[in-house]
Write a protein that holds these residues in place. Structure first.
Motif, short mmCIF file in Angstrom:
data_model
loop_
_atom_site.label_atom_id
_atom_site.label_comp_id
_atom_site.label_asym_id
_atom_site.label_seq_id
_atom_site.Cartn_x
_atom_site.Cartn_y
_atom_site.Cartn_z
N ALA A 198 0.84 -1.20 0.00
CA ALA A 198 0.00 0.00 0.00
C ALA A 198 0.87 1.25 0.00
N LEU A 199 1.91 1.27 0.81
CA LEU A 199 2.81 2.42 0.84
C LEU A 199 3.57 2.54 -0.48
N HIS A 200 3.97 1.42 -1.04
CA HIS A 200 4.65 1.40 -2.35
C HIS A 200 3.77 2.04 -3.42
N VAL A 201 2.47 1.72 -3.40
CA VAL A 201 1.53 2.29 -4.37
C VAL A 201 1.51 3.81 -4.26
N LEU A 202 1.37 4.31 -3.05
CA LEU A 202 1.31 5.76 -2.85
C LEU A 202 2.64 6.44 -3.17
N SER A 203 3.72 5.86 -2.70
CA SER A 203 5.05 6.48 -2.86
C SER A 203 5.51 6.51 -4.31
N GLY A 222 3.30 6.60 -7.00
CA GLY A 222 2.25 7.12 -7.89
C GLY A 222 1.55 6.04 -8.69
N LEU A 223 1.29 4.91 -8.06
CA LEU A 223 0.71 3.77 -8.78
C LEU A 223 -0.80 3.59 -8.56
N ILE A 224 -1.46 4.57 -7.96
CA ILE A 224 -2.87 4.40 -7.62
C ILE A 224 -3.70 4.03 -8.85
N SER A 225 -3.43 4.68 -9.98
CA SER A 225 -4.23 4.42 -11.18
C SER A 225 -4.02 3.01 -11.73
N ARG A 226 -2.91 2.36 -11.38
CA ARG A 226 -2.61 1.01 -11.88
C ARG A 226 -2.69 -0.07 -10.80
N ALA A 227 -2.89 0.34 -9.56
CA ALA A 227 -2.80 -0.60 -8.44
C ALA A 227 -3.84 -1.71 -8.50
N GLN A 228 -5.04 -1.41 -8.97
CA GLN A 228 -6.06 -2.46 -9.07
C GLN A 228 -5.57 -3.58 -9.98
N LEU A 229 -5.00 -3.21 -11.11
CA LEU A 229 -4.49 -4.19 -12.07
C LEU A 229 -3.28 -4.92 -11.51
N ILE A 230 -2.39 -4.19 -10.88
CA ILE A 230 -1.16 -4.79 -10.33
C ILE A 230 -1.50 -5.83 -9.26
N TYR A 231 -2.40 -5.47 -8.35
CA TYR A 231 -2.68 -6.34 -7.20
C TYR A 231 -3.94 -7.19 -7.36
N GLY A 232 -4.66 -7.01 -8.44
CA GLY A 232 -5.85 -7.83 -8.66
C GLY A 232 -6.92 -7.59 -7.61
N VAL A 233 -7.14 -6.30 -7.31
CA VAL A 233 -8.12 -5.94 -6.29
C VAL A 233 -9.16 -4.98 -6.87
N SER A 234 -10.32 -4.96 -6.25
CA SER A 234 -11.37 -4.02 -6.63
C SER A 234 -11.01 -2.63 -6.13
N LYS A 235 -11.68 -1.62 -6.64
CA LYS A 235 -11.47 -0.25 -6.16
C LYS A 235 -11.80 -0.13 -4.68
N PRO A 236 -12.94 -0.70 -4.20
CA PRO A 236 -13.20 -0.63 -2.75
C PRO A 236 -12.11 -1.30 -1.91
N SER A 261 -4.07 0.44 6.18
CA SER A 261 -2.64 0.11 6.29
C SER A 261 -1.86 1.26 6.91
N GLY A 262 -2.46 2.43 6.94
CA GLY A 262 -1.74 3.61 7.42
C GLY A 262 -0.87 4.24 6.35
N ALA A 263 -0.98 3.75 5.12
CA ALA A 263 -0.13 4.22 4.03
C ALA A 263 -0.29 5.73 3.79
N HIS A 264 -1.52 6.22 3.84
CA HIS A 264 -1.74 7.66 3.62
C HIS A 264 -0.99 8.48 4.67
N VAL A 265 -1.11 8.10 5.93
CA VAL A 265 -0.47 8.84 7.02
C VAL A 265 1.05 8.77 6.89
N ILE A 266 1.57 7.59 6.65
CA ILE A 266 3.02 7.41 6.51
C ILE A 266 3.54 8.20 5.32
N HIS A 267 2.82 8.13 4.20
CA HIS A 267 3.23 8.85 3.00
C HIS A 267 3.26 10.36 3.24
N LYS A 268 2.24 10.89 3.91
CA LYS A 268 2.18 12.32 4.20
C LYS A 268 3.34 12.74 5.10
#
Length: 184
Positions: A141-146, A148-162, A171-178
């Motif tokens: 999750a932190l890797h995605v934010l750090s 800039g992979l948000i637009s591709r993360a669903q495809l990369i990780y095979g997950v839904s948008k929700p 995961s705390g990724a937003h807080v850690i990233h900020k």
């Protein structure tokens, strides 16, 4: 606000997800293949449409009524899953059932004596949380934010948008990233 989980559970869930990846020869940020994990653990995966009985109620009429179920099958374990669900949902369903196994949850018959659905809310919440960690670790999750992979993360990780939004939040990724980048 209390999460309802035993102290340390969320960190333990992420450690389990990391251990699974390590066992599969993957890094903390790699995507996983739930079917490969099942093969590695000798867990049979049975699509509901292959059961050989009338399951049209679950496959066609009300597909939301059944997602997946882990069942003892002799000396092995099997996961029966609703293969009418979207492929991303099927991945999530399999990870949820694998989470029950990794957490050592006891097998509970799906119906009680009165024919009503029987489940332990605490065990289900734990399996939901760990299932999400299996799909996307805190590190991923932190890797995605750090990166800039948000637009591709669903495809990369095979997950839904929700699921992506949920994992980025819990995961705390937003807080850690900020904090890391001195953002707002």
């Amino acid at each position: 606000m209390m999460s309802g989980f035993e102290r340390g559970f969320k960190a333990r869930a992420n450690r389990i997800a990391l251990e699974v990846r390590s066992r599969m020869g993957l890094s903390a940020i790699d995507a996983i293949d739930p079917l490969a994990i099942c093969r590695d653990l000798d867990v049979m995966v049975i699509p509901m449409s292959n059961l050989g009985c009338d399951v049209s109620q679950f496959l066609e009429v009300d597909p939301g009524a059944f997602s997946a179920l882990t069942v003892p099958c002799g000396i092995r374990t099997a996961i029966v899953h609703n293969d009418s669900h979207h492929p991303l949902r099927q991945r999530s369903n399999l990870c949820h059932e694998l989470a029950h196994l990794f957490l050592g949850h006891r097998h509970v018959p799906p119906l009680n004596e009165a024919g009503e659905r029987a489940h332990d809310r605490g065990m289900e919440a734990e399996a939901n949380f760990l299932g999400g960690c299996l799909l996307m670790t805190n590190e991923a999750a932190l890797h995605v934010l750090s990166n800039g992979l948000i637009s591709r993360a669903q495809l990369i990780y095979g997950v839904s948008k929700p699921m992506l939004d949920y994992r980025l939040r819990v995961s705390g990724a937003h807080v850690i990233h900020k904090r890391k980048y001195g953002l707002g």
